[in-house]
Structure formats: C-alpha cells, structure tokens
Design a protein around this motif. Structure first.
Motif, PDB file in Angstrom:
ATOM      1  N   ALA A  65       0.809  -1.225   0.000  1.00 38.91           N
ATOM      2  CA  ALA A  65       0.000   0.000   0.000  1.00 38.91           C
ATOM      3  C   ALA A  65       0.843   1.275   0.000  1.00 38.91           C
ATOM      4  O   ALA A  65       0.510   2.234  -0.690  1.00 38.91           O
ATOM      5  CB  ALA A  65      -0.954   0.002   1.189  1.00 38.91           C
ATOM      6  N   GLN A  66       1.933   1.297   0.740  1.00 37.58           N
ATOM      7  CA  GLN A  66       2.782   2.492   0.801  1.00 37.58           C
ATOM      8  C   GLN A  66       3.618   2.644  -0.471  1.00 37.58           C
ATOM      9  O   GLN A  66       3.912   3.751  -0.889  1.00 37.58           O
ATOM     10  CB  GLN A  66       3.714   2.434   2.014  1.00 37.58           C
ATOM     11  CG  GLN A  66       2.996   2.410   3.341  1.00 37.58           C
ATOM     12  CD  GLN A  66       2.370   3.743   3.673  1.00 37.58           C
ATOM     13  OE1 GLN A  66       1.361   4.133   3.102  1.00 37.58           O
ATOM     14  NE2 GLN A  66       2.977   4.455   4.593  1.00 37.58           N
ATOM     15  N   ALA A  67       4.006   1.537  -1.051  1.00 32.58           N
ATOM     16  CA  ALA A  67       4.909   1.563  -2.207  1.00 32.58           C
ATOM     17  C   ALA A  67       4.177   1.777  -3.530  1.00 32.58           C
ATOM     18  O   ALA A  67       4.680   2.462  -4.412  1.00 32.58           O
ATOM     19  CB  ALA A  67       5.701   0.256  -2.263  1.00 32.58           C
ATOM     20  N   ALA A  68       3.013   1.171  -3.687  1.00 28.75           N
ATOM     21  CA  ALA A  68       2.246   1.250  -4.938  1.00 28.75           C
ATOM     22  C   ALA A  68       0.766   1.232  -4.580  1.00 28.75           C
ATOM     23  O   ALA A  68       0.134   0.176  -4.609  1.00 28.75           O
ATOM     24  CB  ALA A  68       2.605   0.083  -5.853  1.00 28.75           C
ATOM     25  N   PRO A  69       0.200   2.380  -4.211  1.00 31.53           N
ATOM     26  CA  PRO A  69      -1.184   2.433  -3.702  1.00 31.53           C
ATOM     27  C   PRO A  69      -2.239   1.793  -4.603  1.00 31.53           C
ATOM     28  O   PRO A  69      -3.243   1.304  -4.103  1.00 31.53           O
ATOM     29  CB  PRO A  69      -1.445   3.934  -3.538  1.00 31.53           C
ATOM     30  CG  PRO A  69      -0.093   4.531  -3.354  1.00 31.53           C
ATOM     31  CD  PRO A  69       0.840   3.699  -4.198  1.00 31.53           C
ATOM     32  N   PHE A  70      -2.008   1.749  -5.908  1.00 34.35           N
ATOM     33  CA  PHE A  70      -2.971   1.102  -6.797  1.00 34.35           C
ATOM     34  C   PHE A  70      -3.075  -0.386  -6.498  1.00 34.35           C
ATOM     35  O   PHE A  70      -4.128  -0.995  -6.665  1.00 34.35           O
ATOM     36  CB  PHE A  70      -2.584   1.334  -8.259  1.00 34.35           C
ATOM     37  CG  PHE A  70      -3.612   0.828  -9.233  1.00 34.35           C
ATOM     38  CD1 PHE A  70      -4.807   1.518  -9.417  1.00 34.35           C
ATOM     39  CD2 PHE A  70      -3.398  -0.320  -9.969  1.00 34.35           C
ATOM     40  CE1 PHE A  70      -5.768   1.051 -10.310  1.00 34.35           C
ATOM     41  CE2 PHE A  70      -4.341  -0.794 -10.858  1.00 34.35           C
ATOM     42  CZ  PHE A  70      -5.541  -0.107 -11.038  1.00 34.35           C
ATOM     43  N   PHE A  71      -1.970  -0.990  -6.062  1.00 32.45           N
ATOM     44  CA  PHE A  71      -1.921  -2.399  -5.653  1.00 32.45           C
ATOM     45  C   PHE A  71      -1.627  -2.446  -4.153  1.00 32.45           C
ATOM     46  O   PHE A  71      -0.475  -2.621  -3.753  1.00 32.45           O
ATOM     47  CB  PHE A  71      -0.833  -3.173  -6.405  1.00 32.45           C
ATOM     48  CG  PHE A  71      -1.031  -3.230  -7.887  1.00 32.45           C
ATOM     49  CD1 PHE A  71      -2.048  -3.995  -8.430  1.00 32.45           C
ATOM     50  CD2 PHE A  71      -0.199  -2.527  -8.745  1.00 32.45           C
ATOM     51  CE1 PHE A  71      -2.233  -4.056  -9.808  1.00 32.45           C
ATOM     52  CE2 PHE A  71      -0.371  -2.587 -10.113  1.00 32.45           C
ATOM     53  CZ  PHE A  71      -1.392  -3.350 -10.654  1.00 32.45           C
ATOM     54  N   PRO A  72      -2.617  -2.301  -3.280  1.00 40.88           N
ATOM     55  CA  PRO A  72      -2.345  -2.266  -1.845  1.00 40.88           C
ATOM     56  C   PRO A  72      -1.827  -3.597  -1.294  1.00 40.88           C
ATOM     57  O   PRO A  72      -1.214  -3.630  -0.231  1.00 40.88           O
ATOM     58  CB  PRO A  72      -3.685  -1.896  -1.225  1.00 40.88           C
ATOM     59  CG  PRO A  72      -4.710  -2.284  -2.248  1.00 40.88           C
ATOM     60  CD  PRO A  72      -4.034  -2.135  -3.582  1.00 40.88           C
ATOM     61  N   GLU A  73      -2.055  -4.671  -2.045  1.00 43.91           N
ATOM     62  CA  GLU A  73      -1.588  -5.991  -1.624  1.00 43.91           C
ATOM     63  C   GLU A  73      -1.304  -6.811  -2.874  1.00 43.91           C
ATOM     64  O   GLU A  73      -2.069  -6.787  -3.836  1.00 43.91           O
ATOM     65  CB  GLU A  73      -2.667  -6.671  -0.789  1.00 43.91           C
ATOM     66  CG  GLU A  73      -2.312  -8.047  -0.302  1.00 43.91           C
ATOM     67  CD  GLU A  73      -3.421  -8.637   0.544  1.00 43.91           C
ATOM     68  OE1 GLU A  73      -3.370  -8.464   1.773  1.00 43.91           O
ATOM     69  OE2 GLU A  73      -4.332  -9.265  -0.022  1.00 43.91           O
ATOM     70  N   VAL A  74      -0.198  -7.527  -2.851  1.00 47.20           N
ATOM     71  CA  VAL A  74       0.132  -8.447  -3.939  1.00 47.20           C
ATOM     72  C   VAL A  74       0.288  -9.828  -3.317  1.00 47.20           C
ATOM     73  O   VAL A  74       1.003  -9.991  -2.319  1.00 47.20           O
ATOM     74  CB  VAL A  74       1.436  -8.036  -4.664  1.00 47.20           C
ATOM     75  CG1 VAL A  74       1.830  -9.088  -5.691  1.00 47.20           C
ATOM     76  CG2 VAL A  74       1.282  -6.666  -5.318  1.00 47.20           C
ATOM     77  N   VAL A  75      -0.383 -10.810  -3.894  1.00 45.11           N
ATOM     78  CA  VAL A  75      -0.320 -12.189  -3.405  1.00 45.11           C
ATOM     79  C   VAL A  75       0.279 -13.062  -4.503  1.00 45.11           C
ATOM     80  O   VAL A  75      -0.236 -13.102  -5.621  1.00 45.11           O
ATOM     81  CB  VAL A  75      -1.722 -12.713  -3.022  1.00 45.11           C
ATOM     82  CG1 VAL A  75      -1.629 -14.150  -2.518  1.00 45.11           C
ATOM     83  CG2 VAL A  75      -2.371 -11.813  -1.972  1.00 45.11           C
TER      84      VAL A  75
END
Length: 104
Positions: A65-75
């Motif tokens: 979320a802090q690094a790339a707000p468009f992708f708040p979570e990557v799984v």
C-alpha cells in the motif's frame, strides 16, 4: 525459523531501479495459515525463512500500500514441491504493474 534458507524474496522498485525496503511480507500456507512474517531489509530482501516447511502450496502476501497504492496488496502463490531446493520468489513492483519469476 532457523537453519538453511529455503524460501526467500526480494522486492524491487522497477520504476526507480532500486530495492524496496520496509515492505511487510507474510508467508502463508494455501489455507491462509500464517507461517512467518518479516519486513524487507535495506536491500529489499527477506532471507530468514528456513528449514522445516512441508511441501505444499504457499503464498507470499506483500503489503504494498505504501509503495504502490494502486496495488495495496500483492499475493504470489507458488508450489513448494521440493523442500530440498531453494525457492526465491521476487516481486518487481511499479506504480501500475508488477511481475514475478522464480529466481535463484
């Protein structure tokens, strides 16, 4: 978990060409049971996950979320089929895209 590292990750800022430090990553079993959690170091790496994991399907859950707000979570889900091998699962992250591969 101690011992020989068998699962590691590396988060890279693909837009700037440098590591992402301070990204929280959870290692989970397929059913969502958390096995470990850690934060990427100054080089964007987590290398402390070691021996003792059973073969099976696991996932790395990156709090981005802090690094790339468009992708708040990557799984990233992967098959940990041979615990005798090292599994390196990096994440290349940019503001509107991400990719991964099996590293060495």
């Amino acid at each position: 978990m101690g011992g020989r590292v068998t699962i590691s990750t590396h988060v890279l800022d693909a837009a700037r060409g440098r590591p992402f430090a301070g990204i929280t990553v959870a290692l989970q079993r397929r059913d969502g049971t958390e096995v470990a959690t850690a934060e990427t170091n100054a080089d964007g790496r987590i290398t402390g996950w070691g021996d003792g994991l059973e073969a099976g399907v696991y996932r790395l859950v990156f709090d981005t979320a802090q690094a790339a707000p468009f992708f708040p979570e990557v799984v990233l889900t992967f098959d940990y089929s041979d615990p005798a091998q090292h599994y390196h699962v990096p994440l290349l992250l940019s503001p509107f895209a991400y990719s991964t591969y099996r590293g060495s």
